[in-house]
Motif scaffolding. Sequence first.
Motif, short mmCIF file in Angstrom:
data_model
loop_
_atom_site.label_atom_id
_atom_site.label_comp_id
_atom_site.label_asym_id
_atom_site.label_seq_id
_atom_site.Cartn_x
_atom_site.Cartn_y
_atom_site.Cartn_z
N SER A 2 -31.64 15.66 35.68
CA SER A 2 -31.15 15.04 37.05
C SER A 2 -32.08 14.06 37.53
CB SER A 2 -30.85 16.06 37.95
OG SER A 2 -30.48 15.50 39.15
N CYS A 3 -31.84 12.77 38.01
CA CYS A 3 -32.77 11.96 38.78
C CYS A 3 -33.33 12.48 40.01
CB CYS A 3 -32.03 10.64 38.81
SG CYS A 3 -31.68 9.80 37.31
N THR A 15 -37.48 6.40 39.21
CA THR A 15 -36.21 5.89 40.06
C THR A 15 -35.58 4.65 39.56
OG1 THR A 15 -38.10 5.70 41.48
CG2 THR A 15 -35.96 6.87 42.43
N CYS A 18 -33.57 5.27 36.74
CA CYS A 18 -32.36 6.05 37.13
C CYS A 18 -31.39 5.08 37.75
CB CYS A 18 -32.64 7.10 38.29
SG CYS A 18 -33.37 8.49 37.60
N ALA A 19 -32.01 3.95 38.40
CA ALA A 19 -31.08 3.03 39.14
C ALA A 19 -30.08 2.50 37.93
CB ALA A 19 -31.79 2.26 40.00
N ARG A 20 -30.97 2.07 37.01
CA ARG A 20 -30.29 1.27 35.83
C ARG A 20 -29.33 2.03 35.13
NH1 ARG A 20 -35.41 -0.66 34.48
NH2 ARG A 20 -35.63 0.85 32.79
N LYS A 21 -29.46 3.31 34.78
CA LYS A 21 -28.66 4.32 34.52
C LYS A 21 -27.38 4.48 35.32
CE LYS A 21 -30.47 8.10 31.81
NZ LYS A 21 -31.35 9.23 32.01
N GLY A 22 -27.78 4.44 36.50
CA GLY A 22 -26.40 4.52 37.51
C GLY A 22 -25.63 3.27 37.34
N ASN A 23 -26.11 2.07 37.30
CA ASN A 23 -25.54 0.87 37.09
C ASN A 23 -24.65 0.88 35.83
OD1 ASN A 23 -25.94 -0.77 39.26
ND2 ASN A 23 -27.78 -1.53 38.66
N LEU A 25 -23.54 3.27 34.17
CA LEU A 25 -22.32 4.33 34.30
C LEU A 25 -21.36 3.78 35.30
CD1 LEU A 25 -21.58 7.40 33.79
CD2 LEU A 25 -22.37 8.13 36.21
N LYS A 26 -21.69 2.83 36.22
CA LYS A 26 -20.64 2.20 37.21
C LYS A 26 -19.85 1.42 36.31
CE LYS A 26 -23.34 1.98 40.86
NZ LYS A 26 -23.95 1.01 42.03
#
Lengths: 188, 118
Positions: A2-3, A15, A18-23, A25-26
């Motif tokens: 987990s980030c 971070t 993690c932000a790239r990963k979040g994008n 996923l979105k």
Amino acid sequence: MSCLQLKGEKALTWTASCARKGNRLKNRAAYFGVFTAFALILSYVEMLIPFHFGIPGVKLGLANLIIVIVLYKTDWREALLLSVVRVVLAGFIFGNLFSILYSLAGGILSLAVMVFLKKKERFGIAGVSIAGGVSHNIGQLVVAMLVVETYQVGYYLPVLLISGVITGLLIGILSGEVLRRIRHIQLT
Amino acid sequence: MKKSDWILAVVILAAAVLIFLVQAARDSEGEKEVTVTVDGEIFGTYSLSEDQTIKINGTNRFVIENGTVKMDWADCPDQICVNHREISRDGESIICLPNHVVLAVEGGKSADLDGIVR
């Protein structure tokens, strides 16, 4: 991992990734929603066409179009998830528990065969789609045999094989055309 | 389309034609009857030469007419068996999956033998 649990010196670099990963996923979630909606629309269109050949199981399989596209555009995990989600949702909206059972058997067998043949790389999208159409029909036939406990269900196997080849070919050509036109869109 | 795509399509079509030919060869001209099965157990056997209408446990109803069998009513939601075309050839069947009902045509006594070897 987990980030949120990261602390200390490495926190800054983490971070960013993690932000790239979040994008990603979105993006995935958004595309997946569009594909699911599209698959449900195709299921609905299929249901609207009053097409009774007199032999159960002979149908276009329009929703398979989107499964083939997703399989080629992303990977088999997405295609499997979409296949299951579509069958369950379409089953609850248009069908019943029985139709979910048969569609799942056909859909999962069909996808397994398509993934296998696609890996072989000897077959084009048309061949993969034909194998998918035929194995979809075979999967449903096997479940039907198990439910009614008679082998006689297999009488229409030739008709189902032929219809699987024809619809599989149509779906294969169509999805090939669609894929060619959306080749610049990145999904992963 | 790649070459192996064509080969795959032709092989499947050839298999279908082969099975179809075997079925056509097995079809007999003799006296035929329809066997009704519910949940895998035989409900009854009826001759195709006798026109009649039979109810099955209040869930399905079928009609025998001019040597063919047709499901004309079922209480299931999908109505696949009702939309099924009429059957008359040996081995053909109409299946109502929700009610586990199977109507299967079988060649009569003359078709008991698969073949005679001398």
